[in-house]
Design an enzyme around this catalytic site. Sequence first.
Site, PDB file in Angstrom:
ATOM      1  N   ASP A   9    -103.965 -91.422  12.575  1.00 14.08           N
ATOM      2  CA  ASP A   9    -104.804 -92.654  12.430  1.00 14.08           C
ATOM      3  C   ASP A   9    -105.112 -92.891  11.055  1.00 14.08           C
ATOM      4  OD1 ASP A   9    -106.690 -94.755  13.414  1.00 14.08           O
ATOM      5  OD2 ASP A   9    -108.199 -93.228  12.512  1.00 14.08           O
ATOM      6  N   ASP A  11    -107.683 -95.697   9.349  1.00 13.66           N
ATOM      7  CA  ASP A  11    -109.155 -95.954   8.930  1.00 13.66           C
ATOM      8  C   ASP A  11    -110.188 -94.596   9.602  1.00 13.66           C
ATOM      9  OD1 ASP A  11    -108.847 -98.526   7.511  1.00 13.66           O
ATOM     10  OD2 ASP A  11    -107.992 -98.964   9.232  1.00 13.66           O
ATOM     11  N   GLY A  44    -104.359 -99.053  14.708  1.00 14.19           N
ATOM     12  CA  GLY A  44    -104.793-100.131  15.210  1.00 14.19           C
ATOM     13  C   GLY A  44    -104.312-101.325  14.350  1.00 14.19           C
ATOM     14  N   LYS A 194    -102.714 -96.236  21.900  1.00 13.54           N
ATOM     15  CA  LYS A 194    -101.754 -95.552  21.031  1.00 13.54           C
ATOM     16  C   LYS A 194    -100.984 -94.474  21.413  1.00 13.54           C
ATOM     17  CE  LYS A 194    -104.941 -95.964  16.666  1.00 13.54           C
ATOM     18  NZ  LYS A 194    -105.533 -95.213  15.736  1.00 13.54           N
ATOM     19  N   ASP A 217    -110.679 -90.427  14.895  1.00 10.10           N
ATOM     20  CA  ASP A 217    -111.982 -90.606  14.726  1.00 10.10           C
ATOM     21  C   ASP A 217    -112.758 -91.567  15.462  1.00 10.10           C
ATOM     22  OD1 ASP A 217    -111.060 -92.744  13.199  1.00 10.10           O
ATOM     23  OD2 ASP A 217    -113.055 -93.135  12.319  1.00 10.10           O
ATOM     24  N   ASN A 220    -110.539 -95.962  19.744  1.00 13.04           N
ATOM     25  CA  ASN A 220    -109.268 -96.145  20.109  1.00 13.04           C
ATOM     26  C   ASN A 220    -107.863 -94.987  19.849  1.00 13.04           C
ATOM     27  OD1 ASN A 220    -109.206 -96.255  17.423  1.00 13.04           O
ATOM     28  ND2 ASN A 220    -107.878 -97.915  16.993  1.00 13.04           N
TER      29      ASN A 220
END
Length: 274
Positions: A9, A11, A44, A194, A217, A220
Amino acid sequence: MQRHLIALDLDGTTLNRHSQLDAETIATLHQLERAGHVVVIVTGRPYLISQRIYDQLHLTSPMVNFNGALTHIPHQKWAGEKIAKVSRQMSLDLLDAKAELGLKTLVAEDKLHVWADHPTDMLPEFLPTTLRQDQYLNAQNLLDDPIALTIEYTPEQKQRVLNQIDQRYGQLVEPRVWGGPYEIMELIHRGIHKEDGLDHVAKFYQIERQNIIAFGDEHNDLEMLDYAGHGVAMKNAIAVIKAVADDQTEYDNDHAGVARYLKKYFKRDLADLN
């Protein structure tokens, strides 16, 4: 050690609070690729605002955008490219109902294009601050089904917007409400997470689930961490992510948490490169 798929991931995970990569993270991921592992960004974010990160890491592997709705290899044609779209008509219907539903901003995107009903400075890292005439969201410019629709809504109208979307388009899409202080939701194809993009990449490289390590984190990331053989929550992750993960980083995203974890996990592989 067997070949692994390392799913990242962006962000709150691989990027620090300023949406930047640190030197330790870049070096560590580059070393792991040299050692034969497959490093995959699973985000995302749309491709248009994550391409620079892919390029900074000098990756050649696939990338997953829009929470699993787009799986592709940047800068080349790939027979395995996979796209799940939403409806053009739905996008235009919501645009027409903007005032009625208390919507502030609508942004439609596909792999290489973005259309919005107006420019906005509300969140410049994610939403367009300037628009060409052909980027305004209308029936003349939006000619095909987009991959995702991003909506900024009036806070007190949140539940009404969710109810209307469920009633009108619930069989086609599901809203993903952003975490944090933002009044933003995204619409992508129903049932896409995801995990779908990660599974597609793993099958392409014939990597078993037990050899997938994934970092995240936020909400999503839940399906991805649950799917991976080794799901790792960031130290700064929300509680539900820590609950589903197999492990947790010692350091947060502002202190190279991913890189430091990977250096320990793949200590032998990295030592063999030196």
